[in-house]
Design a protein around this motif. Structure first.
Motif, PDB file in Angstrom:
ATOM      1  N   GLU A   1       0.751  -1.339  -0.019  1.00 21.10           N
ATOM      2  CA  GLU A   1       0.225  -0.296  -0.310  1.00 21.10           C
ATOM      3  C   GLU A   1       0.889   1.123  -0.052  1.00 21.10           C
ATOM      4  O   GLU A   1       1.022   2.455  -0.750  1.00 21.10           O
ATOM      5  CB  GLU A   1      -1.225  -0.224   1.225  1.00 21.10           C
ATOM      6  CG  GLU A   1      -1.464   1.253   1.321  1.00 21.10           C
ATOM      7  CD  GLU A   1      -2.695   1.044   2.663  1.00 21.10           C
ATOM      8  OE1 GLU A   1      -3.181   2.371   2.720  1.00 21.10           O
ATOM      9  OE2 GLU A   1      -2.568   0.281   2.935  1.00 21.10           O
TER      10      GLU A   1
ATOM     11  N   ARG B   1       2.019   1.811  -3.717  1.00 20.78           N
ATOM     12  CA  ARG B   1       1.886   2.310  -4.886  1.00 20.78           C
ATOM     13  C   ARG B   1       1.175   3.926  -4.338  1.00 20.78           C
ATOM     14  O   ARG B   1       0.550   4.419  -5.493  1.00 20.78           O
ATOM     15  CB  ARG B   1      -0.213   1.509  -4.229  1.00 20.78           C
ATOM     16  CG  ARG B   1      -0.427   0.348  -4.729  1.00 20.78           C
ATOM     17  CD  ARG B   1      -1.514  -0.651  -4.421  1.00 20.78           C
ATOM     18  NE  ARG B   1      -1.842  -0.526  -3.869  1.00 20.78           N
ATOM     19  CZ  ARG B   1      -1.289  -1.840  -3.128  1.00 20.78           C
ATOM     20  NH1 ARG B   1      -1.157  -2.895  -3.469  1.00 20.78           N
ATOM     21  NH2 ARG B   1      -2.689  -2.130  -1.980  1.00 20.78           N
ATOM     22  N   LYS B   2       1.503   3.993  -3.525  1.00 20.91           N
ATOM     23  CA  LYS B   2       0.642   5.533  -2.696  1.00 20.91           C
ATOM     24  C   LYS B   2       1.234   6.269  -3.368  1.00 20.91           C
ATOM     25  O   LYS B   2       1.653   7.791  -3.341  1.00 20.91           O
ATOM     26  CB  LYS B   2       1.536   5.752  -1.347  1.00 20.91           C
ATOM     27  CG  LYS B   2      -0.873   5.078  -0.776  1.00 20.91           C
ATOM     28  CD  LYS B   2      -0.681   5.810   0.725  1.00 20.91           C
ATOM     29  CE  LYS B   2      -2.046   5.075   1.722  1.00 20.91           C
ATOM     30  NZ  LYS B   2      -2.886   5.045   2.690  1.00 20.91           N
TER      31      LYS B   2
END
Length: 543
Positions: free
Chosen positions: A329, A332-333
């Motif tokens: 995560e 991805r950010k």
């Protein structure tokens, strides 16, 4: 003794060498093949020797092209001891399970594709658990201390200066009352490489097996400040345009070197480095994060300069804007951020890992830069981008290559031609024969001639599967393994077909983009006629 070249022969990856004496069988390295389609297929092939019959193994360093098939070797029956330096053992403790995770992830994608095609699922090369289980075989040894594995075999590991824990391996084998000494260079580092010590000079050898990655070229930027000045220039120009700098970097070695250099030259370049250090620098690789911690735990392997920084209270592997991501995560950010960032991500040749996601989000952007700081093997995604591909496929989507593409040789962990010649020139007693491995064929042939011209050395460029009898008297005999040769011959045809497939896809892309009729009908008719001939040849081959 008999030495058989099972990998890194007329190619750069898959280092693996079998040595057989009267009473003992052992491997030096057991690496994964990367890049070319036909070579990747070799990873799943059975070993040409029964792993259960091997007595032990020697590992030069932790890079996956030298260690990546150890879990498969273990699964296929090998239960002997794997000797390596302590840092190599530690690095394999994170790198092999990480490789297992990649095998599982890619296997899931393959099986989803097979399921849609109505095909049975296949197993991964190995899993995280299997990679973790094989770690119990490893035994750490110290640099510079000779030890006996059997009554007739002595070993010594010496610092190769390539990555943390990398080793030049000296092997003495006593047969018929005489000692024969063979030296494996492993991957040799550059002199003066940040953090690590220089490669150890070896005084003598009867036979030498030497890498040749950069055997026909010099690194363009010889001074450290030249290298970093160009690095800074590329980054600042990209940031001024509002783009991101994406650095495909090997998690072990290059990542730590880049961090170290940015820290080291803050005073030399002043505002230029400070400007960069005010930009978020993300190391987006859990493996690189763990590897950096292992670097910090092995200060005895650092060179004097790095030790002096630490003694003065300066951590050369850290600065305020340096951030390490962990979860998918968080990774991805990074691609959702609007401000410019520097992202250092593995894998270094772009064939696996999080780097592929960052390429997908940045390759099409003219304002972004893809900066290569390590060797790109033939057949890898990184090599295709570096060679000027206009489009590449990522996760099934075709991406245009509009970003600025740059490469800085000075960050390479491999010695160039001058470095290799300097190291070979340090032998007081030159080897009777030199086996040249770990390079592209053209490079190996050129390096072979260079060694002959410079030192009068007799060189051999072995083919995979070639086997040689070597003795203290300098007699050798080529013993081709018919089964292995047949396997490689068939895989060579597979490689030709894979190359054709890639070229067909590229041609299809060009013609799809030509729907506006930029080419004449005559040109198109010529292409069609040629393709008809190719089609006929393929149909005839299938018959």
């Amino acid at each position: 003794m008999n030495i058989t070249f099972l990998g890194a022969a007329k190619t750069v990856t898959g280092s693996c060498y079998l040595i057989e004496t009267r009473d003992t069988k052992f491997l030096v390295d057991c690496g994964m093949f990367q890049g070319r389609a036909n070579e990747v297929l070799l990873n799943a092939e059975p070993f040409s020797v029964n792993p259960a019959e091997l007595d032990f193994m020697l590992l030069s360093h932790a890079h996956i092209d030298h260690s990546g098939r150890i879990p498969k070797l273990y699964m296929d029956g090998f239960k002997g001891t794997i000797y390596a330096t302590k840092p190599t053992v530690q690095l394999c403790g994170i790198m092999l399970p990480d490789s297992g995770h990649i095998q599982e992830t890619e296997n899931e994608w393959i099986n989803r594709k097979r399921q849609r095609a109505g095909k049975a699922p296949v197993k991964p090369l190995y899993t995280v658990k299997e990679a973790t289980d094989c770690l119990g075989l490893f035994k750490g040894v110290a640099y510079g201390e000779a030890f006996s594995v059997t009554e007739d075999i002595r070993i010594r590991f010496n610092d190769a200066g390539h990555i943390l824990g990398s080793a030049i391996i000296e092997i003495w084998v006593r047969e018929n009352g005489k000692d024969t000494k063979i030296v494996f260079s492993g991957d040799l580092g550059n002199k003066g490489i940040p953090i690590l010590k220089d490669p150890v000079a070896i005084s003598d050898a009867d036979y030498l097996v030497i890498e040749s990655t950069y055997g026909n070229r010099l690194h363009k930027l010889k001074k450290e400040t030249d290298k970093l000045e160009r690095f800074i220039s590329i980054i600042t120009e990209t940031i001024e345009k509002g783009g991101n700098v994406i650095i495909p970097s090997f998690a072990v070695g290059r990542t730590q070197e880049i961090i170290y250099d940015l820290n080291k030259y803050m005073d030399v370049f002043g505002d230029a480095v400070n400007k960069i250090l005010n930009i978020p620098v993300y190391v987006d690789s859990p493996l690189a994060t763990s590897a950096t911690q292992i670097f910090r735990e092995n200060l005895d392997c650092f060179d004097e300069e790095a030790k002096e920084y630490i003694a003065n209270g300066d951590n050369p592997l850290d600065f305020p804007t340096l951030k390490f991501t962990q979860s998918p995560e968080e990774s991805r950010k990074l691609n959702e951020k609007t401000e410019s960032t520097i992202i250092i991500s593995a894998s270094g040749m772009c064939d696996a890992g999080r780097i592929k996601h960052h390429l997908k989000h940045n390759l099409w952007r003219k304002e972004s830069t893809i900066l290569f700081v390590g060797y790109q093997a033939e057949g890898t995604l990184g090599r295709r981008i570096l060679d000027g591909a206009e489009r590449v496929k990522l996760f099934g989507e075709e991406i245009s290559v509009n970003a600025r593409i740059e490469a800085i040789d000075g960050f390479s962990g491999h010695a160039d031609r001058a470095g290799l010649l300097s190291w070979v020139g340090g032998f007081a007693k030159k080897p009777k024969k030199v086996f040249i491995v770990h390079g592209e064929l053209e490079v190996m042939n050129e390096f072979s001639h260079t060694l002959t011209d410079e030192f009068g050395l007799k060189c051999i460029v072995p083919t995979r599967g070639d086997s040689f009898v070597v003795t203290a008297d300098g007699v050798y005999e080529n013993i081709p393994d018919a089964q292995v040769q047949r396997r490689f011959r068939r895989l060579a045809v597979v490689e030709m077909l894979e190359t054709l497939r890639e070229e067909f896809e590229e041609l299809a892309g060009i013609l799809k983009g030509d729907l506006k009729q930029e080419k004449s009908d005559v040109e198109i008719d010529e292409v069609a006629a040629k393709l008809k001939l190719v089609e006929k040849s393929i149909v005839d081959a299938l018959k």
